[in-house]
Design a protein around this motif. Sequence first.
Motif, PDB file in Angstrom:
ATOM      1  N   SER A   1       0.739  -1.309  -0.024  1.00 25.55           N
ATOM      2  CA  SER A   1      -0.033   0.060   0.076  1.00 25.55           C
ATOM      3  C   SER A   1       0.983   1.325   0.062  1.00 25.55           C
ATOM      4  O   SER A   1       2.117   1.155   0.231  1.00 25.55           O
ATOM      5  N   ARG A   2       0.259   2.632  -0.478  1.00 25.03           N
ATOM      6  CA  ARG A   2       1.032   3.721  -0.092  1.00 25.03           C
ATOM      7  C   ARG A   2       1.636   3.793   1.352  1.00 25.03           C
ATOM      8  O   ARG A   2       2.535   4.370   1.336  1.00 25.03           O
ATOM      9  N   THR A   3       0.752   3.250   2.246  1.00 24.81           N
ATOM     10  CA  THR A   3       1.234   3.548   3.626  1.00 24.81           C
ATOM     11  C   THR A   3       1.460   2.216   4.175  1.00 24.81           C
ATOM     12  O   THR A   3       0.629   1.358   4.498  1.00 24.81           O
ATOM     13  N   ILE A   4       2.937   2.052   4.354  1.00 29.42           N
ATOM     14  CA  ILE A   4       3.293   0.656   4.855  1.00 29.42           C
ATOM     15  C   ILE A   4       3.131   0.147   6.120  1.00 29.42           C
ATOM     16  O   ILE A   4       3.040  -0.670   6.557  1.00 29.42           O
ATOM     17  N   GLU A   5       2.812   1.233   6.712  1.00 26.47           N
ATOM     18  CA  GLU A   5       2.473   1.168   8.285  1.00 26.47           C
ATOM     19  C   GLU A   5       1.284   0.333   8.362  1.00 26.47           C
ATOM     20  O   GLU A   5       0.985  -0.437   9.337  1.00 26.47           O
ATOM     21  N   LYS A   6       0.004   0.658   7.411  1.00 23.45           N
ATOM     22  CA  LYS A   6      -1.166   0.068   7.463  1.00 23.45           C
ATOM     23  C   LYS A   6      -0.850  -1.352   7.123  1.00 23.45           C
ATOM     24  O   LYS A   6      -1.858  -2.368   7.622  1.00 23.45           O
ATOM     25  N   CYS A   7      -0.130  -1.643   6.272  1.00 28.04           N
ATOM     26  CA  CYS A   7       0.206  -3.149   5.984  1.00 28.04           C
ATOM     27  C   CYS A   7       0.909  -4.071   7.176  1.00 28.04           C
ATOM     28  O   CYS A   7       0.363  -4.901   7.388  1.00 28.04           O
ATOM     29  N   GLN A   8       1.856  -3.015   7.809  1.00 32.44           N
ATOM     30  CA  GLN A   8       2.392  -3.915   8.809  1.00 32.44           C
ATOM     31  C   GLN A   8       1.460  -4.005   9.995  1.00 32.44           C
ATOM     32  O   GLN A   8       1.403  -5.059  10.789  1.00 32.44           O
ATOM     33  N   ALA A   9       0.417  -3.223  10.167  1.00 32.21           N
ATOM     34  CA  ALA A   9      -0.784  -3.351  11.335  1.00 32.21           C
ATOM     35  C   ALA A   9      -1.603  -4.670  10.879  1.00 32.21           C
ATOM     36  O   ALA A   9      -1.736  -5.329  11.898  1.00 32.21           O
ATOM     37  N   ILE A  10      -1.815  -4.871   9.681  1.00 28.29           N
ATOM     38  CA  ILE A  10      -2.510  -6.151   9.283  1.00 28.29           C
ATOM     39  C   ILE A  10      -1.852  -7.301   9.686  1.00 28.29           C
ATOM     40  O   ILE A  10      -2.185  -8.386  10.312  1.00 28.29           O
ATOM     41  N   ILE A  11      -0.497  -7.228   9.361  1.00 31.12           N
ATOM     42  CA  ILE A  11       0.608  -8.390   9.784  1.00 31.12           C
ATOM     43  C   ILE A  11       0.517  -8.419  11.200  1.00 31.12           C
ATOM     44  O   ILE A  11       0.494  -9.887  11.592  1.00 31.12           O
ATOM     45  N   ASP A  12       0.311  -7.561  12.046  1.00 29.98           N
ATOM     46  CA  ASP A  12       0.610  -7.696  13.172  1.00 29.98           C
ATOM     47  C   ASP A  12      -0.585  -8.413  13.876  1.00 29.98           C
ATOM     48  O   ASP A  12      -0.812  -9.038  14.909  1.00 29.98           O
ATOM     49  N   SER A  13      -1.782  -7.818  13.414  1.00 31.97           N
ATOM     50  CA  SER A  13      -3.154  -8.677  13.497  1.00 31.97           C
ATOM     51  C   SER A  13      -3.001  -9.952  13.274  1.00 31.97           C
ATOM     52  O   SER A  13      -3.836 -10.671  14.124  1.00 31.97           O
ATOM     53  N   ILE A  14      -2.568 -10.349  12.066  1.00 32.71           N
ATOM     54  CA  ILE A  14      -2.659 -11.705  11.772  1.00 32.71           C
ATOM     55  C   ILE A  14      -1.923 -12.687  12.885  1.00 32.71           C
ATOM     56  O   ILE A  14      -2.217 -13.766  13.528  1.00 32.71           O
ATOM     57  N   LYS A  15      -0.639 -12.050  13.326  1.00 32.59           N
ATOM     58  CA  LYS A  15       0.071 -12.536  14.519  1.00 32.59           C
ATOM     59  C   LYS A  15      -0.644 -12.822  15.718  1.00 32.59           C
ATOM     60  O   LYS A  15      -0.633 -13.712  16.434  1.00 32.59           O
ATOM     61  N   GLU A  16      -1.252 -11.622  16.097  1.00 30.00           N
ATOM     62  CA  GLU A  16      -2.133 -11.618  17.383  1.00 30.00           C
ATOM     63  C   GLU A  16      -3.305 -12.585  17.364  1.00 30.00           C
ATOM     64  O   GLU A  16      -3.640 -13.213  18.370  1.00 30.00           O
ATOM     65  N   LYS A  17      -3.866 -12.890  16.261  1.00 34.23           N
ATOM     66  CA  LYS A  17      -4.970 -13.700  15.987  1.00 34.23           C
ATOM     67  C   LYS A  17      -4.589 -15.148  15.846  1.00 34.23           C
ATOM     68  O   LYS A  17      -5.266 -16.264  15.701  1.00 34.23           O
ATOM     69  N   ASP A  18      -3.201 -15.260  15.659  1.00 37.76           N
ATOM     70  CA  ASP A  18      -2.543 -16.600  15.335  1.00 37.76           C
ATOM     71  C   ASP A  18      -3.242 -17.165  14.129  1.00 37.76           C
ATOM     72  O   ASP A  18      -3.514 -18.504  14.130  1.00 37.76           O
ATOM     73  N   ASN A  19      -3.300 -16.803  13.197  1.00 32.69           N
ATOM     74  CA  ASN A  19      -3.924 -16.660  12.011  1.00 32.69           C
ATOM     75  C   ASN A  19      -3.114 -17.575  10.867  1.00 32.69           C
ATOM     76  O   ASN A  19      -3.481 -17.872   9.755  1.00 32.69           O
ATOM     77  N   GLN A  20      -1.802 -17.625  10.798  1.00 34.12           N
ATOM     78  CA  GLN A  20      -1.078 -18.298  10.039  1.00 34.12           C
ATOM     79  C   GLN A  20      -0.881 -19.634  10.239  1.00 34.12           C
ATOM     80  O   GLN A  20      -0.416 -20.142  11.218  1.00 34.12           O
ATOM     81  N   CYS A  21      -1.249 -20.465   9.112  1.00 37.71           N
ATOM     82  CA  CYS A  21      -1.413 -21.729   9.287  1.00 37.71           C
ATOM     83  C   CYS A  21       0.044 -22.562   9.338  1.00 37.71           C
ATOM     84  O   CYS A  21       0.093 -23.319  10.101  1.00 37.71           O
ATOM     85  N   GLY A  22       0.784 -22.218   8.411  1.00 33.90           N
ATOM     86  CA  GLY A  22       1.985 -22.954   8.216  1.00 33.90           C
ATOM     87  C   GLY A  22       3.251 -21.765   8.070  1.00 33.90           C
ATOM     88  O   GLY A  22       2.950 -20.663   7.987  1.00 33.90           O
ATOM     89  N   PRO A  23       4.305 -22.451   7.920  1.00 36.86           N
ATOM     90  CA  PRO A  23       5.645 -21.684   7.625  1.00 36.86           C
ATOM     91  C   PRO A  23       5.529 -20.653   6.607  1.00 36.86           C
ATOM     92  O   PRO A  23       4.802 -21.301   5.545  1.00 36.86           O
ATOM     93  N   GLY A  24       6.153 -19.508   6.382  1.00 37.13           N
ATOM     94  CA  GLY A  24       6.067 -18.593   5.247  1.00 37.13           C
ATOM     95  C   GLY A  24       6.078 -17.394   5.423  1.00 37.13           C
ATOM     96  O   GLY A  24       6.101 -16.985   6.901  1.00 37.13           O
ATOM     97  N   ARG A  25       6.573 -16.531   4.672  1.00 34.92           N
ATOM     98  CA  ARG A  25       6.803 -15.241   4.750  1.00 34.92           C
ATOM     99  C   ARG A  25       5.218 -14.382   4.422  1.00 34.92           C
ATOM    100  O   ARG A  25       4.608 -14.700   3.801  1.00 34.92           O
ATOM    101  N   ILE A  26       5.239 -13.501   5.694  1.00 34.44           N
ATOM    102  CA  ILE A  26       3.997 -12.305   5.442  1.00 34.44           C
ATOM    103  C   ILE A  26       4.845 -10.844   5.377  1.00 34.44           C
ATOM    104  O   ILE A  26       5.422 -10.782   6.592  1.00 34.44           O
ATOM    105  N   VAL A  27       4.967 -10.386   4.486  1.00 38.99           N
ATOM    106  CA  VAL A  27       5.879  -8.915   4.572  1.00 38.99           C
ATOM    107  C   VAL A  27       5.108  -7.845   4.002  1.00 38.99           C
ATOM    108  O   VAL A  27       4.151  -7.849   2.863  1.00 38.99           O
ATOM    109  N   ALA A  28       5.452  -6.749   4.429  1.00 45.01           N
ATOM    110  CA  ALA A  28       4.542  -5.574   3.990  1.00 45.01           C
ATOM    111  C   ALA A  28       5.618  -4.724   3.189  1.00 45.01           C
ATOM    112  O   ALA A  28       6.900  -4.808   3.233  1.00 45.01           O
ATOM    113  N   HIS A  29       5.048  -3.887   2.122  1.00 44.25           N
ATOM    114  CA  HIS A  29       5.742  -3.222   1.164  1.00 44.25           C
ATOM    115  C   HIS A  29       5.048  -1.980   1.090  1.00 44.25           C
ATOM    116  O   HIS A  29       3.887  -1.793   1.124  1.00 44.25           O
ATOM    117  N   GLN A  30       5.796  -0.785   0.645  1.00 49.30           N
ATOM    118  CA  GLN A  30       5.493   0.365   0.130  1.00 49.30           C
ATOM    119  C   GLN A  30       5.133   0.326  -1.415  1.00 49.30           C
ATOM    120  O   GLN A  30       5.922   0.074  -1.949  1.00 49.30           O
TER     121      GLN A  30
END
Length: 430
Positions: A35-64
């Motif tokens: 997204s244009r605002t990378i902080e919003k992307c990182q907030a989504i990633i933080d939410s995924i980690k908080e909810k423990d919603n990642q099923c298997g190993p793999g990368r989840i990365v934010a980009h501007q």
Amino acid sequence: MKRNVLIIGAGGVAHVAAHKCAQNNILLGDIHIASRTIEKCQAIIDSIKEKDNQCGPGRIVAHQLDALDVEATKQLIHDTNSQIVLNLGSPFLNMSVLQACIETGAAYLDTAIHEDPAKVCEAPPWYNNYEWKRRDACHKAGITAILGVGFDPGVVNAYGRYAVDTYFDTVDSIDIIDINAGSHDRYFATNFDPEINFREFTSTVWSWEDSQWKANKMFEHKKEWDMPVVGTRPTYLTGHDELHSMSANLNVPNIRFWMGFGDHYINVFTVLKNLGLLSEQPIRTAEGLEVVPLKVVKAVLPDPASLAPAYTGKTCIGDLVKGTKDGKPQEVLLYNICDHEESYAEVGSQAISYTAGIPAVAAAMLIADGAWDVKEMKNVEELDPKPFIELMNRIGLVTRVRDSQGDRVLDPYAESVELAEASLHTDSNH
């Protein structure tokens, strides 16, 4: 198989899609959010980690990313080795992101028709003004591009195709009905991007009547529907994306879209519109500042994502299809019920975003496993709806059917087989 998903956008629908991709990353691979605002992307990633919603190993990365920049989008697709791009940002981005996918070979998905910021409610069919002009380019490049794969458009398109193929000999009408019976704690808010939301309603409302386009005014036609769970609710005839492809692909003479609105929403909308505050055209203030009134309204309204914690109630969205079967009148409702509080508990989002995000991920999964990797441009009703409906049943959006036989969860494969066998039995008796 295609792997690795690039999600463009960081709003409510992208938030849900990222959670659902993470829950299914064994199939989908790495997940990149831009997204244009990378902080919003990182907030989504933080939410995924908080909810423990990642099923298997793999990368989840934010980009501007400025996704209007085709070259920058192409570079990000290359750098992340993304083979599937979920365009879940503003519909102003569609043509730029689509072009980047054509030039890189990535599959493309979106949830709404492209819009020109300077134009509202262009002449129908809307897809013909933009996306469909790239059909040949997608075909020549062997690129899968699935258009409008949210809920409406998206799931309702699949419901229309399934109903036409399964329950009827002839179909006279499809009425798409969208009811949000939920409530939040704000004086006034829209359930998705206010700018996009208001642009749908400020000009001509197009409906498909007697196999031709009919122009209407917003809030001109009102109808009450008795819907499952949410009960009887007032709705208004509204123009909407899916009419512009379903009218071309389903050979049904009447296709209409009805959206539920409360009196408070209509009153606020009417005041804003009459004051000129919903205009997409720039004006100049007394101080010499050039502003777009609609963008100012967007800036002062709540972020739709912020509504989620206090949202209660349910949504009901579906297709009421009428026609004939074996010479007799037939009526079938295909629909989904989604709960705001349950959506928030699972992914931290309200039900409007939840119902739009899951179909996009289901389509990405069907591209990943090859079922929908058609290597050309398609609208949802041009694809086999059965694997789509069955997969959504498993990952969070359950489809139900109400007809003369009662109300039940739809098993799309079993129901198609049972009805086909019943038809054969009837024919043999004749």
